[in-house]
Design a protein around this motif. Structure first.
Motif, short mmCIF file in Angstrom:
data_model
loop_
_atom_site.label_atom_id
_atom_site.label_comp_id
_atom_site.label_asym_id
_atom_site.label_seq_id
_atom_site.Cartn_x
_atom_site.Cartn_y
_atom_site.Cartn_z
N UNK A 194 1.43 -1.77 -0.01
CA UNK A 194 -0.17 -0.07 0.05
C UNK A 194 0.80 1.36 -0.26
N UNK A 195 0.47 2.30 -0.94
CA UNK A 195 1.47 3.52 -1.09
C UNK A 195 -0.32 4.72 -0.67
N UNK A 196 0.53 5.75 0.19
CA UNK A 196 0.01 6.81 -0.22
C UNK A 196 0.70 8.12 -0.44
N UNK A 197 0.28 8.86 -1.83
CA UNK A 197 1.10 9.05 -2.48
C UNK A 197 2.40 9.32 -3.16
N UNK A 198 2.64 8.26 -3.27
CA UNK A 198 3.73 7.30 -3.63
C UNK A 198 4.61 6.81 -2.58
N UNK A 199 4.28 6.82 -1.67
CA UNK A 199 5.28 6.66 -0.05
C UNK A 199 4.52 5.13 0.05
N UNK A 200 5.87 4.22 -0.16
CA UNK A 200 4.93 2.70 0.58
C UNK A 200 5.14 2.39 1.97
N UNK A 201 3.79 2.55 2.65
CA UNK A 201 3.75 2.61 4.21
C UNK A 201 3.18 1.04 4.38
N UNK A 202 3.16 0.02 3.66
CA UNK A 202 3.00 -1.28 4.03
C UNK A 202 3.30 -1.59 2.56
N UNK A 203 4.21 -3.38 3.36
CA UNK A 203 5.03 -3.82 1.50
C UNK A 203 4.63 -6.03 1.30
N UNK A 204 4.82 -5.93 0.45
CA UNK A 204 4.48 -7.19 0.40
C UNK A 204 3.93 -8.74 1.75
N UNK A 205 2.79 -7.75 1.54
CA UNK A 205 2.38 -8.59 3.33
C UNK A 205 1.81 -9.96 2.07
N UNK A 206 1.47 -10.62 3.19
CA UNK A 206 0.96 -11.87 2.68
C UNK A 206 0.56 -12.58 4.20
N UNK A 207 -1.00 -12.85 4.38
CA UNK A 207 -1.07 -14.02 5.18
C UNK A 207 -2.63 -14.57 4.77
N UNK A 208 -2.80 -16.13 5.04
CA UNK A 208 -4.23 -16.29 4.99
C UNK A 208 -5.40 -16.83 6.19
N UNK A 209 -6.42 -16.47 6.37
CA UNK A 209 -7.18 -16.88 7.35
C UNK A 209 -8.87 -18.06 7.20
#
Ligand SMILES: Nc1ncnc2c1ncn2[C@@H]1O[C@H](COP(=O)(O)OP(=O)(O)OP(=O)(O)O)[C@@H](O)[C@H]1O
Length: 627
Positions: free
Chosen positions: A309-324
């Motif tokens: 996830x990025x806001x205005x081009x700034x990444x704040x969450x990177x390559x998150x993977x999970x299952x439930x």
């Protein structure tokens, strides 16, 4: 209505409003109460002072001033109503669309509003009256359009503020349509400022209209209008100064009354805007779930893959993977600012303008991140529901519990009347509220924190979701209620097979409720494993640090261990290990380049993002520190 009650406490406002009502009634009743015809001339009694026969005297042609004021009010107040309705209708609709929909539409409406504001209104009005042969209606409609920007701007600002409230995103997450949200949740919360600005605009329009009538625009003499009568009085000022007084005074008093009414409404709105009290805010578990990167898990209720996830081009969450999986709970844990809530909001498609979501959010075999808007909207509430940390903010303060719950039930199950009420009571009972009928009749501010959280869970269950994302659902609750809410989640999971994603700071809650845990640090998952492995064999120094910092695990009498330093902001993420700066095990290699999330042993579902995972014995590192 609370606003009306607040308004009635302001004597000046009440007097002003009563005066306006009285004037309006008198003007409406002009054909019945006017002592003379407004056009009846009596040249023998011109410019007479007030007398028993002519209470307010007569004008130059001997016409009765009181009768002309009453009839003239129809032109003046009628025109005001016409212009104000046009300004109100355009202003509210445009302001709501701009404030709630936002983005490109907001831009287009804001620019149009600015153009209208910059238009020389009086020139346009003179042109309209000239072209239309002094058509009063067209003049007032044009005046309404020209004045609409003031209502548009107020409505836009109020709608924008309200649309960022959690109860609006909750309603979206619970699957309510946009139009419904606007009518049921946005509008009732912004009426105050809209009414105030409309009253102020009324005074402005009346002033402008008086000026136009003064120069005989928008009125066809000999018909009376208040502005026209002021003009008549001004013409004979030297001979009979009294003549200007009744119309001038009435016009001034009505404008003042409109302003005082607006003042009273503004004060009443400010007192009426009571924010519901903030509610307040650990600890069983079951066998494990699945996780890891790569392909989405088809058997999972929710499978997130490579989410960034990025806001205005700034990444704040990177390559998150999970299952439930169904009936399982995944805990997402980490310090403040690590990206837990952004991850949840991205899964719910609830990030605001300027955000960009990459990766997959797979629910029911469909990647919601790339699905049509219609599919995403349908999934919210019915498929994936959300419970926020502050239930008071998530509930609309203007409506009772039954009305809010009923609305969701109506939407999801199309139930009406007694069946809808029965389902609402059933849901309230299901979330453990002992007296559902009593709770249903209450407004959010009449609920305790624990009750409010149960109600918001009932709202989340209204769509019979498969996945529930609970963002720190107990943080705002006191400790005894925390335990009850966690028990409730566990019970509901047992009854319905809900898959739960639980975001929390609290390792006690994780140990109590979760099957699997994802530890997040500075936008990345740094460790993911089943709950036993996380606590018994942590593989990442950050996880070790979190466990050691837990007050429950600390040794009595010795200082509580903490992780030195702070989480770096997304703009300052290092190239290498994000935790490196704070890690007591760091080596120069840790900052050489990005560190992948890798199994701690071959094909193990226990994964950690640390290059020293094979050499560090973090299980005993904690024991050493505690002993
Ligand atoms: N709308 C936004 N625009 C820009 N940055 C944002 C926005 N929302 C969150 N962030 C940033 O994203 C990062 C992660 O925030 P997030 O709220 O997900 O953290 P968190 O782990 O949930 O924290 P907390 O436990 O305090 O809620 C933070 O650096 C935050 O400043």
């Amino acid at each position: 209505m609370r606003l009306a009650r607040e308004y009635l406490r302001r004597p000046l406002g009440v007097i002003a409003a009563a005066f306006l009502v009285l004037v309006a009634l008198a003007v409406i009743a002009a054909p019945l109460i006017a002592p003379y015809d407004q056009l009846r001339m009596d040249l023998g009694h011109s410019l007479a002072l007030p007398s028993a026969k002519h209470w307010l005297g007569t004008d130059r042609l001997g016409r009765d001033v009181l009768s002309r004021l009453l009839w003239g009010g129809r032109v003046s107040l009628g025109g005001l109503a016409e212009a104000l309705s046009v300004a109100f209708a355009i202003g509210v609709v445009a302001g709501l669309i701009a404030g709630y929909v936002g983005r490109g539409v907001d831009n287009a409406i804001s620019r149009t509003t600015e153009v209208l504001m910059a238009t020389p209104g009086i020139v346009v009005l003179l042109m309209v009256y000239g072209i239309s042969n002094n058509n009063a209606h067209l003049g007032m409609i044009t005046l309404g359009v020209l004045c609409s920007p003031s209502i548009t701007r107020v409505t836009r600002a109020a709608a924008r503020a309200v649309s960022q409230e959690v109860y609006i995103s909750s309603a979206e997450v619970l699957g309510m349509g946009r139009l419904r949200i606007v009518f049921d949740h946005v509008l009732p919360n912004i009426w105050g400022p809209i009414i105030v600005s409309t009253a102020v605009l009324g005074a402005v329009i009346l002033g402008i209209q008086g000026g136009l009538n003064y120069i005989n625009l928008g009125v066809n003499p000999p018909a009376a209008s208040w502005g026209g009568m002021v003009s008549d009085g001004q013409r004979v000022l030297a001979q009979q100064p009294w003549l200007i007084v009744p119309s001038g005074l009435l016009l001034t008093l009505v404008i003042m009354a409109l302003m005082l009414t607006a003042d009273g409404l503004r004060d009443a709105t400010a007192s009426n805007r009571s924010r519901p009290a903030r509610a307040q805010a650990a600890a069983a578990r079951k066998p494990s779930a699945q996780a890891g990167a790569g392909q989405a898990d088809a058997s999972a209720a929710l499978s997130v893959r490579g989410l960034s996830v990025s806001f205005s081009g700034l990444e704040v969450v990177r390559n998150v993977s999970f299952d439930v999986r169904d009936g399982r709970t995944l805990g997402i844990v980490g310090e403040s600012g690590c990206g837990k809530s952004v991850t949840a909001s991205a899964a719910l498609d609830q990030l605001g303008p300027g955000s960009r979501i990459d990766g997959e959010v797979v629910f029911g075999g469909v990647d919601l991140n790339h699905a049509p808007r219609r599919v995403r909207a349908r999934t919210r509430g019915a498929g994936i529901a959300y419970v926020s940390q502050d239930p008071m903010v998530a509930l609309d303060p203007c409506f009772t519990v039954e009305s809010q719950l009923g609305e969701l039930i109506g939407r999801h199950e199309r139930l009406r009347g007694s069946r809808r009420r029965a389902r609402a009571l059933e849901l309230l009972r299901q979330v453990g509220l002992p007296n559902p009928a009593d709770t249903a009749a209450r407004y959010p501010h009449q609920l305790s924190g624990g009750m409010a959280q149960r109600v918001s869970i009932a709202c989340a269950l209204a769509g019979r979701p498969r996945v529930l994302i609970a963002d720190e659902p107990t943080t705002a609750l006191d400790v005894t209620i925390q335990g009850e809410i966690l028990d409730l989640l566990r019970t509901l999971q047992g009854e319905t097979g809900l898959a739960i994603v639980l975001i929390t700071h609290d390792l006690g809650v994780v140990a109590d409720l979760c099957d699997r845990v994802a530890v997040m640090y500075a936008g990345e998952i740094v460790e993911i494993a089943d709950v036993e492995s996380i606590f018994d064999r942590p593989a990442h120094p950050y996880t070790r640090g979190l466990i050691d910092s837990n007050p429950i695990a600390s040794k009595r009498g010795s200082p509580l261990p903490s992780i030195p330093g702070a989480v770096p902001s997304p703009a300052n993420w290092p190239i290498g290990c994000h935790f490196g700066e704070r890690c007591r095990f760091r080596t120069p290699q840790c900052s050489a380049g990005p560190v992948p999330l890798a199994p701690v042993a071959d094909a193990s579902p226990h994964q950690a993002r640390c290059i020293r995972v094979g050499e560090l014995d973090l299980a005993s590192a904690g024991q050493e520190r505690r002993s």
